[in-house]
Design an enzyme around this catalytic site. Structure first.
Site, PDB file in Angstrom:
ATOM      1  N   SER A 153     -24.444  15.233  46.862  1.00  0.00           N
ATOM      2  CA  SER A 153     -25.748  14.751  47.474  1.00  0.00           C
ATOM      3  C   SER A 153     -26.292  15.287  48.543  1.00  0.00           C
ATOM      4  O   SER A 153     -25.658  16.078  49.441  1.00  0.00           O
ATOM      5  CB  SER A 153     -25.618  13.041  47.912  1.00  0.00           C
ATOM      6  OG  SER A 153     -26.802  12.709  48.462  1.00  0.00           O
ATOM      7  N   TYR A 166     -22.024   7.244  53.665  1.00  0.00           N
ATOM      8  CA  TYR A 166     -22.287   7.976  52.313  1.00  0.00           C
ATOM      9  C   TYR A 166     -22.498   9.355  52.727  1.00  0.00           C
ATOM     10  O   TYR A 166     -21.813  10.360  51.905  1.00  0.00           O
ATOM     11  CB  TYR A 166     -23.589   7.627  52.037  1.00  0.00           C
ATOM     12  CG  TYR A 166     -24.016   8.271  50.565  1.00  0.00           C
ATOM     13  CD1 TYR A 166     -23.333   7.867  49.370  1.00  0.00           C
ATOM     14  CD2 TYR A 166     -25.305   8.937  50.511  1.00  0.00           C
ATOM     15  CE1 TYR A 166     -23.794   8.621  48.241  1.00  0.00           C
ATOM     16  CE2 TYR A 166     -25.688   9.595  49.382  1.00  0.00           C
ATOM     17  CZ  TYR A 166     -24.720   9.496  48.167  1.00  0.00           C
ATOM     18  OH  TYR A 166     -25.374  10.082  47.112  1.00  0.00           O
ATOM     19  N   LYS A 170     -19.666  12.226  51.244  1.00  0.00           N
ATOM     20  CA  LYS A 170     -20.250  13.288  50.242  1.00  0.00           C
ATOM     21  C   LYS A 170     -20.171  14.760  50.802  1.00  0.00           C
ATOM     22  O   LYS A 170     -19.981  15.826  50.332  1.00  0.00           O
ATOM     23  CB  LYS A 170     -21.772  12.988  49.996  1.00  0.00           C
ATOM     24  CG  LYS A 170     -22.186  12.150  48.970  1.00  0.00           C
ATOM     25  CD  LYS A 170     -21.529  12.381  47.610  1.00  0.00           C
ATOM     26  CE  LYS A 170     -21.813  11.284  46.494  1.00  0.00           C
ATOM     27  NZ  LYS A 170     -21.461  11.587  45.197  1.00  0.00           N
TER      28      LYS A 170
END
Length: 277
Positions: A153, A166, A170
């Site tokens: 991402s 997150y 990632k």
């Protein structure tokens, strides 16, 4: 100078792919694309109804063998469950796509994220790919060449405020990709695929996000499939430890403005819960 047929090098005939997070969106699109390219499939998703719908559609349209496993990839027994399913139905697994993900805490200052929220993102986004990649390299691919593709991402390359678990996980997945690429070469190639914000119709959710994306719109799941086939096929035979971006040019930005933060660039659900996986 004789060269292999260019298009034939993208074929996946005779190969088997294990895809996590295959019940919807990008994972489902990749599964369909791989089957069209000739691969058989082992699809993993915790949403039984969603992954069964995907599997049935692929069987009907391509005739390929599709096996499903209804498990959360963060489960303690996921490695044993995947190994049993793979060995019961296929001689070998040649391709692993780690597509399941968790957002962890969203809309939360990083100093206020709980231990459980940090752990949730790590379990799904880092530890599950690590465990499944180890299983793949040591057992499933059975000594032959193989490919691993990790879904990354843009949040792993530029921090997204109020989405620390997150972004952190990632970024860790990108380093994990590079570590496996280094240690597993040349037998197994390991690469990252970094999609942008994906919606069914490719329409950006907000005007701010549309303006910030050089392509001027959101992306569709089918637009990620070509890159996924490339990374899984012989066409990318000299690529490992690399990343392919399919995000409309959004990664070219150096950071996220307040307007883009408000437009939810990582595509996380407002409730902050796990997605497919």
């Amino acid at each position: 100078m004789n060269q292999p047929d260019a298009l034939e090098r993208f074929r996946l005939t005779g190969r088997t792919a294990l895809i996590t997070g295959a019940g919807r969106n990008i994972g489902a699109a990749i599964a369909s694309g791989y089957a069209q390219a000739g691969a058989d499939l082992l699809l993993v998703d915790r949403d039984k109804e969603a992954v069964e719908d995907v599997a049935e559609s692929i069987r009907a349209s391509t005739g390929r063998a599709v096996v499903t496993l209804h498990r959360d990839v963060g489960a303690a027994d996921i490695v044993d469950q995947v190994a049993d399913a793979a060995q019961a139905h296929f001689d070998t697994v040649d391709i692993l796509v780690n597509g399941a993900l968790a957002f962890g805490a969203t809309g939360t200052h990083c100093a206020d994220v709980s231990s459980a929220q940090w752990q949730d993102a790590l379990d799904i986004n880092v530890l599950a790919p690590a465990r499944l990649s180890s299983l793949f390299a040591n057992t499933l691919v059975k000594g032959g060449p193989g490919t691993i593709i990790n879904l990354l991402s843009g949040a792993g390359f530029a921090p997204v405020p109020l989405a620390a678990p997150y972004s952190m996980s990632k970024a860790a997945l990108w380093m994990l990709t590079r570590c496996f690429a280094k240690d597993c070469a040349p037998r197994i190639r390991v690469n990252g695929l970094c999609p942008g914000t994906i919606s069914p119709d490719g329409v950006a959710r907000t005007e701010e996000l549309r303006k910030a994306t050089p392509m001027g719109r959101g992306g569709r799941a089918d637009e990620v499939v070509g890159a996924a086939i490339y990374l899984a096929s012989e066409a990318s035979g000299y690529s490992t430890g690399d990343v392919v971006y399919v995000n409309g040019g959004f990664t070219g930005l150096t950071g996220y403005s307040d307007e883009i933060i408000g437009s939810d660039p990582v595509g996380r659900p407002r409730a902050g819960r796990r997605t497919a996986g």
